[in-house]
Write a protein that holds these residues in place. Structure first.
Motif, PDB file in Angstrom:
ATOM      1  N   HIS A 153       9.597  33.723 -20.094  1.00  0.00           N
ATOM      2  CA  HIS A 153       8.375  32.569 -20.468  1.00  0.00           C
ATOM      3  C   HIS A 153       7.839  33.228 -22.194  1.00  0.00           C
ATOM      4  O   HIS A 153       7.465  31.807 -22.995  1.00  0.00           O
ATOM      5  CB  HIS A 153       7.583  32.964 -19.613  1.00  0.00           C
ATOM      6  CG  HIS A 153       7.597  31.792 -18.021  1.00  0.00           C
ATOM      7  ND1 HIS A 153       7.499  32.584 -16.574  1.00  0.00           N
ATOM      8  CD2 HIS A 153       9.218  31.842 -17.935  1.00  0.00           C
ATOM      9  CE1 HIS A 153       8.000  32.345 -15.525  1.00  0.00           C
ATOM     10  NE2 HIS A 153       9.119  31.470 -16.107  1.00  0.00           N
ATOM     11  N   ALA A 154       7.133  33.896 -22.274  1.00  0.00           N
ATOM     12  CA  ALA A 154       6.995  33.752 -23.596  1.00  0.00           C
ATOM     13  C   ALA A 154       7.629  33.992 -24.648  1.00  0.00           C
ATOM     14  O   ALA A 154       7.347  33.586 -25.857  1.00  0.00           O
ATOM     15  CB  ALA A 154       6.520  35.686 -23.836  1.00  0.00           C
ATOM     16  N   GLN A 155       9.038  34.037 -24.268  1.00  0.00           N
ATOM     17  CA  GLN A 155      10.046  33.489 -25.134  1.00  0.00           C
ATOM     18  C   GLN A 155      11.057  32.310 -24.536  1.00  0.00           C
ATOM     19  O   GLN A 155      12.461  31.695 -25.429  1.00  0.00           O
ATOM     20  CB  GLN A 155      10.926  34.537 -24.967  1.00  0.00           C
ATOM     21  CG  GLN A 155      10.713  36.050 -25.575  1.00  0.00           C
ATOM     22  CD  GLN A 155      11.483  36.356 -26.360  1.00  0.00           C
ATOM     23  OE1 GLN A 155      12.455  36.644 -27.197  1.00  0.00           O
ATOM     24  NE2 GLN A 155      11.150  38.709 -26.495  1.00  0.00           N
ATOM     25  N   HIS A 156      10.329  31.219 -24.160  1.00  0.00           N
ATOM     26  CA  HIS A 156      10.510  30.056 -23.904  1.00  0.00           C
ATOM     27  C   HIS A 156      12.183  29.870 -22.824  1.00  0.00           C
ATOM     28  O   HIS A 156      13.290  29.222 -23.264  1.00  0.00           O
ATOM     29  CB  HIS A 156      10.542  29.020 -24.582  1.00  0.00           C
ATOM     30  CG  HIS A 156       9.430  29.039 -25.355  1.00  0.00           C
ATOM     31  ND1 HIS A 156       8.585  28.586 -25.414  1.00  0.00           N
ATOM     32  CD2 HIS A 156       9.171  29.480 -26.606  1.00  0.00           C
ATOM     33  CE1 HIS A 156       7.215  28.777 -25.895  1.00  0.00           C
ATOM     34  NE2 HIS A 156       7.590  28.878 -26.648  1.00  0.00           N
ATOM     35  N   LEU A 157      12.434  30.882 -22.358  1.00  0.00           N
ATOM     36  CA  LEU A 157      13.437  31.316 -21.424  1.00  0.00           C
ATOM     37  C   LEU A 157      13.479  31.408 -20.089  1.00  0.00           C
ATOM     38  O   LEU A 157      12.111  31.651 -19.180  1.00  0.00           O
ATOM     39  CB  LEU A 157      13.880  32.730 -21.028  1.00  0.00           C
ATOM     40  CG  LEU A 157      14.596  32.822 -23.250  1.00  0.00           C
ATOM     41  CD1 LEU A 157      15.046  34.147 -23.285  1.00  0.00           C
ATOM     42  CD2 LEU A 157      15.856  31.986 -23.542  1.00  0.00           C
ATOM     43  N   LEU A 158      14.229  30.997 -19.237  1.00  0.00           N
ATOM     44  CA  LEU A 158      13.833  30.639 -17.823  1.00  0.00           C
ATOM     45  C   LEU A 158      14.501  32.377 -17.346  1.00  0.00           C
ATOM     46  O   LEU A 158      14.413  32.884 -17.595  1.00  0.00           O
ATOM     47  CB  LEU A 158      15.470  29.841 -16.949  1.00  0.00           C
ATOM     48  CG  LEU A 158      15.049  28.073 -18.092  1.00  0.00           C
ATOM     49  CD1 LEU A 158      15.706  27.944 -17.493  1.00  0.00           C
ATOM     50  CD2 LEU A 158      13.360  28.009 -17.465  1.00  0.00           C
ATOM     51  N   CYS A 159      13.454  32.230 -15.719  1.00  0.00           N
ATOM     52  CA  CYS A 159      13.746  33.941 -15.272  1.00  0.00           C
ATOM     53  C   CYS A 159      14.227  33.171 -13.780  1.00  0.00           C
ATOM     54  O   CYS A 159      13.804  32.542 -12.973  1.00  0.00           O
ATOM     55  CB  CYS A 159      12.302  34.239 -15.590  1.00  0.00           C
ATOM     56  SG  CYS A 159      12.160  35.462 -13.701  1.00  0.00           S
ATOM     57  N   GLY A 160      15.860  33.828 -13.564  1.00  0.00           N
ATOM     58  CA  GLY A 160      16.138  34.267 -12.294  1.00  0.00           C
ATOM     59  C   GLY A 160      15.781  35.598 -11.570  1.00  0.00           C
ATOM     60  O   GLY A 160      17.268  36.200 -11.831  1.00  0.00           O
ATOM     61  N   PRO A 161      15.438  35.728 -10.485  1.00  0.00           N
ATOM     62  CA  PRO A 161      15.269  36.901 -10.089  1.00  0.00           C
ATOM     63  C   PRO A 161      15.871  36.982  -8.440  1.00  0.00           C
ATOM     64  O   PRO A 161      15.715  36.151  -8.539  1.00  0.00           O
ATOM     65  CB  PRO A 161      13.457  37.557 -10.006  1.00  0.00           C
ATOM     66  CG  PRO A 161      13.109  36.672 -10.025  1.00  0.00           C
ATOM     67  CD  PRO A 161      13.796  35.168 -10.700  1.00  0.00           C
ATOM     68  N   SER A 162      17.172  37.849  -8.671  1.00  0.00           N
ATOM     69  CA  SER A 162      17.446  38.251  -7.796  1.00  0.00           C
ATOM     70  C   SER A 162      16.860  38.640  -6.359  1.00  0.00           C
ATOM     71  O   SER A 162      16.227  40.006  -6.571  1.00  0.00           O
ATOM     72  CB  SER A 162      18.831  38.655  -7.452  1.00  0.00           C
ATOM     73  OG  SER A 162      19.316  37.813  -8.247  1.00  0.00           O
ATOM     74  N   VAL A 163      16.865  37.782  -5.045  1.00  0.00           N
ATOM     75  CA  VAL A 163      16.347  38.417  -4.375  1.00  0.00           C
ATOM     76  C   VAL A 163      16.998  38.910  -3.260  1.00  0.00           C
ATOM     77  O   VAL A 163      18.116  38.458  -2.735  1.00  0.00           O
ATOM     78  CB  VAL A 163      14.492  38.013  -3.808  1.00  0.00           C
ATOM     79  CG1 VAL A 163      13.143  38.055  -4.623  1.00  0.00           C
ATOM     80  CG2 VAL A 163      15.055  36.518  -3.292  1.00  0.00           C
ATOM     81  N   GLY A 164      16.880  39.726  -2.231  1.00  0.00           N
ATOM     82  CA  GLY A 164      17.972  39.828  -1.168  1.00  0.00           C
ATOM     83  C   GLY A 164      17.423  39.743   0.503  1.00  0.00           C
ATOM     84  O   GLY A 164      16.880  40.575   0.851  1.00  0.00           O
ATOM     85  N   PRO A 165      16.082  38.256   0.008  1.00  0.00           N
ATOM     86  CA  PRO A 165      15.832  38.449   1.683  1.00  0.00           C
ATOM     87  C   PRO A 165      16.380  38.966   3.096  1.00  0.00           C
ATOM     88  O   PRO A 165      17.611  38.947   3.761  1.00  0.00           O
ATOM     89  CB  PRO A 165      15.926  36.934   2.140  1.00  0.00           C
ATOM     90  CG  PRO A 165      16.249  35.920   1.201  1.00  0.00           C
ATOM     91  CD  PRO A 165      17.019  37.010   0.251  1.00  0.00           C
ATOM     92  N   GLY A 166      15.569  40.045   3.923  1.00  0.00           N
ATOM     93  CA  GLY A 166      16.457  40.489   5.200  1.00  0.00           C
ATOM     94  C   GLY A 166      16.654  41.597   4.685  1.00  0.00           C
ATOM     95  O   GLY A 166      17.540  42.489   5.976  1.00  0.00           O
ATOM     96  N   TYR A 167      17.052  41.875   3.868  1.00  0.00           N
ATOM     97  CA  TYR A 167      18.041  42.672   3.290  1.00  0.00           C
ATOM     98  C   TYR A 167      17.625  43.871   3.616  1.00  0.00           C
ATOM     99  O   TYR A 167      16.073  44.413   3.024  1.00  0.00           O
ATOM    100  CB  TYR A 167      18.740  42.870   2.063  1.00  0.00           C
ATOM    101  CG  TYR A 167      19.027  44.284   1.787  1.00  0.00           C
ATOM    102  CD1 TYR A 167      21.391  44.449   2.211  1.00  0.00           C
ATOM    103  CD2 TYR A 167      19.130  45.274   1.323  1.00  0.00           C
ATOM    104  CE1 TYR A 167      21.640  45.348   1.403  1.00  0.00           C
ATOM    105  CE2 TYR A 167      19.666  46.531   0.854  1.00  0.00           C
ATOM    106  CZ  TYR A 167      21.521  46.174   0.840  1.00  0.00           C
ATOM    107  OH  TYR A 167      21.441  46.989   0.269  1.00  0.00           O
ATOM    108  N   ASP A 168      18.067  44.708   3.775  1.00  0.00           N
ATOM    109  CA  ASP A 168      17.856  46.862   4.690  1.00  0.00           C
ATOM    110  C   ASP A 168      18.133  47.479   4.294  1.00  0.00           C
ATOM    111  O   ASP A 168      19.839  47.863   4.778  1.00  0.00           O
ATOM    112  CB  ASP A 168      17.484  46.854   6.406  1.00  0.00           C
ATOM    113  CG  ASP A 168      16.526  48.001   7.167  1.00  0.00           C
ATOM    114  OD1 ASP A 168      16.633  48.862   5.863  1.00  0.00           O
ATOM    115  OD2 ASP A 168      15.796  47.736   7.937  1.00  0.00           O
ATOM    116  N   GLY A 169      18.581  48.167   2.867  1.00  0.00           N
ATOM    117  CA  GLY A 169      19.329  49.226   2.651  1.00  0.00           C
ATOM    118  C   GLY A 169      19.134  50.400   3.848  1.00  0.00           C
ATOM    119  O   GLY A 169      20.619  51.050   3.284  1.00  0.00           O
TER     120      GLY A 169
END
Length: 175
Positions: A153-169
């Motif tokens: 955001h400081a560099q005016h970029l969009l941020c798309g973190p990937s998540v794995g809801p319910g994932y259990d490694g």
């Protein structure tokens, strides 16, 4: 498994999946794409039609297909934009220097947003990407997402973190 045998080439299966996705409140679907002439490219029109039938926005995860270069990606973007694809997630952008990406990102179709698959926010900014995304949700947690998104955001970029809801490694044998 409850849906029976699966095939990405089966129109009924894909249509059912898109209906299920839409009914879950999801509005964008990202499909893996391995370049022109690939199996994924051949089925893309069918997948796009199924998405549109359920009012889903299509996006592409642009894979590192054989022969991929910034020049071929530039051609890919024109093609994908012609199909109505707005968001493109570029996997392994670090295969090429930021300076090689800059002309591609500067000339991308105006309707398109490009995301670099990296946690090197400075690279994504230098290359001219609209944002970045993380891919492996095992390596990233909430604290790291906060830091990376603040950098973006400081560099005016969009941020798309990937998540794995319910994932259990642990259950998957990965941890």
């Amino acid at each position: 498994p409850a849906g029976g045998p699966y095939s990405s080439d089966d129109r009924k299966v894909v249509a059912r999946q898109m209906s299920e996705i839409a009914s879950a409140g999801i509005d964008e679907v990202v499909v893996s794409w391995w370049g022109r002439g690939s199996a994924e490219d051949a089925r893309l029109p069918m997948v796009l039609a199924a998405m549109r039938a359920d009012h889903l926005r299509p996006a592409v995860h642009l894979e590192p297909y054989p022969g991929r270069s910034p020049a071929t990606v530039a051609q890919d973007l024109t093609y994908l934009a012609s199909l109505g694809i707005r968001d493109v997630y570029v996997y392994h952008p670090l295969d090429f220097p930021a300076s090689d990406w800059a002309p591609v990102t500067a000339q991308k179709p105006p309707s398109m947003r490009l995301f670099a698959g990296t946690d090197l926010v400075g690279f994504a900014a230098a290359a001219g990407f609209d944002g970045f995304y993380t891919y492996d949700f095992l390596d990233y947690g909430g604290a790291k997402f906060v830091r990376l998104c603040q950098e973006a955001h400081a560099q005016h970029l969009l941020c798309g973190p990937s998540v794995g809801p319910g994932y259990d490694g642990l259950r998957a044998g990965e941890l």
